[in-house]
Design an enzyme around this catalytic site. Structure first.
Site, PDB file in Angstrom:
ATOM      1  N   THR A  18       0.848  -1.204   0.000  1.00 43.99           N
ATOM      2  CA  THR A  18       0.000   0.000   0.000  1.00 43.99           C
ATOM      3  C   THR A  18       0.881   1.251   0.000  1.00 43.99           C
ATOM      4  O   THR A  18       0.401   2.325   0.358  1.00 43.99           O
ATOM      5  CB  THR A  18      -0.927   0.036   1.244  1.00 43.99           C
ATOM      6  N   ARG A  59       3.991   2.625  -2.525  1.00 46.63           N
ATOM      7  CA  ARG A  59       4.026   3.166  -3.878  1.00 46.63           C
ATOM      8  C   ARG A  59       4.432   2.031  -4.823  1.00 46.63           C
ATOM      9  O   ARG A  59       5.276   1.189  -4.479  1.00 46.63           O
ATOM     10  CB  ARG A  59       5.055   4.303  -3.988  1.00 46.63           C
ATOM     11  N   GLU A 100       0.432   3.704 -12.761  1.00 49.13           N
ATOM     12  CA  GLU A 100      -0.985   3.721 -12.418  1.00 49.13           C
ATOM     13  C   GLU A 100      -1.720   4.544 -13.462  1.00 49.13           C
ATOM     14  O   GLU A 100      -1.274   5.652 -13.755  1.00 49.13           O
ATOM     15  CB  GLU A 100      -1.192   4.325 -11.024  1.00 49.13           C
ATOM     16  N   HIS A 120      -5.510   1.964  -5.964  1.00 46.50           N
ATOM     17  CA  HIS A 120      -4.943   2.985  -5.079  1.00 46.50           C
ATOM     18  C   HIS A 120      -6.045   3.629  -4.225  1.00 46.50           C
ATOM     19  O   HIS A 120      -6.273   4.847  -4.303  1.00 46.50           O
ATOM     20  CB  HIS A 120      -4.170   4.040  -5.881  1.00 46.50           C
TER      21      HIS A 120
END
Ligand code: DGY
Length: 330
Positions: free
Chosen positions: A241, A243, A272, A291
């Site tokens: 969780t 990067r 992302e 995310h």
């Protein structure tokens, strides 16, 4: 005609409106309305002449952007605790304050890390897909077996606020708790959590679950790579969780496919959004969510209030309530 006496700010995305009201009241606020972030060119255009910018982790703040903003810029307020999208040194050189939103998202992020850990360990997405595909015919003694979470060993990499919040949850599950960080933490912090400091190698070798909570820096980029994955147990579950670039994704895909580790659960990817042809997308033992670790209604509101407070303080030339300084684990 904009009032030249009022500070001009660009807010790079819609954030909870209620928290934005004080900004709208005090500034000429240009708030980007689209769900997607502004293109780079659009961003550079919009920040021109601004006194303050409220950015998201999708907006890169570097010399090019600071040049485009021009000499009035006093503050960059990031709507996130992480600030790897910002060249903090470049801002410092120009006397531009940088703020972030630490603290308010700690527990919410730890909740999601825990949800990922449980879901990947106990194979919830696979089970859900199995049921919806019509494969559920009977109670199966060998159906979708996974590891126990309770009583297992968790290794927490990066033992800042969020890592410690994950440790508190692990205590409730009777887990052995190992941690690794660049600095060993004082016993007053680690003893109540029952957390033991170990080297990264030892943590990877001993942990059934490994959860990542480091900032993204040059030191942590690809911290999890073919070499460190090989140091983990073949039964291990990896949770990220932090990067995306903390993990070498191609190495992770190989490790998951070849049984080097058992499963992974990712809230963050590199890039992302993750491209649909990324090898991880095709793997059943890799759970991926978009995310959303801080995505509770209450927390996003608190983040907005903090980001707005930093922005307002900055344009007024006051000290930011939560300035970015050093980079301890989030
Ligand atoms: C952060 O704040 O850094 C998260 O990644 C998003 O909330």
């Amino acid at each position: 005609m904009p009032d030249e006496r009022r500070p001009r700010v660009f807010v790079a995305r819609q954030i909870p409106e209620e928290e934005l009201l004080p900004v709208r009241a005090a500034c000429d606020a240009d708030v980007w309305q689209d769900e997607l972030q502004p293109s780079r060119d659009e961003l550079l255009r919009r920040v021109a002449g601004c006194d303050g910018i409220l950015t998201l982790l999708t907006d890169r703040v570097d010399d090019e952007l600071l040049d485009a903003a021009g000499p009035r810029l006093r503050v960059v307020s990031n709507y996130a605790v992480g600030f790897d999208n910002i060249d903090v040194a470049a801002c410092a050189r120009r006397g531009i304050a940088v703020g972030n939103t630490p603290g308010v998202l700690t527990e919410t992020t730890a909740d999601l890390a825990w949800a990922l850990l449980m879901a990947a360990g106990r194979r919830l997405p696979e089970g859900d897909r199995y049921v919806r595909a019509g494969h559920w015919r009977t109670w199966g003694p060998l159906l979708l077996l996974g590891p126990d979470v309770h009583g297992a060993t968790i290794g927490i990499v990066g033992f800042g606020r969020i890592g410690q919040a994950v440790a508190r949850r692990a205590q409730g599950f009777g887990m052995a708790i190992l941690y690794h960080d660049v600095n060993r933490l004082p016993d007053e912090i680690t003893q109540p959590l029952g957390a033991s400091y170990v080297s990264l190698e030892e943590l990877l070798a001993q942990s059934d679950f490994v959860s990542l909570h480091v900032n993204l820096t040059e030191e942590t980029r690809h911290l999890i790579n073919a070499y460190t994955l090989a140091a983990m147990k073949p039964t291990a579950v990896l949770v990220n969780t932090s990067r995306g670039p903390v993990i070498d994704q191609l190495a992770l895909a190989d490790a998951l496919r070849d049984g080097v580790i058992w499963a992974a659960a990712l809230d963050v990817t590199d890039p992302e959004p993750i491209p649909m042809d990324d090898p991880l997308v095709g793997l059943d033992n890799c759970l991926i969510v978009p995310h959303i670790a801080s995505a509770s209604r209450a927390t996003r509101g608190k983040m907005a209030a903090m980001a707005a407070a930093n922005l307002l303080a900055g344009v007024r030339g006051e000290p930011l309530p939560t300035p970015v300084t050093a980079a301890p684990s989030p």
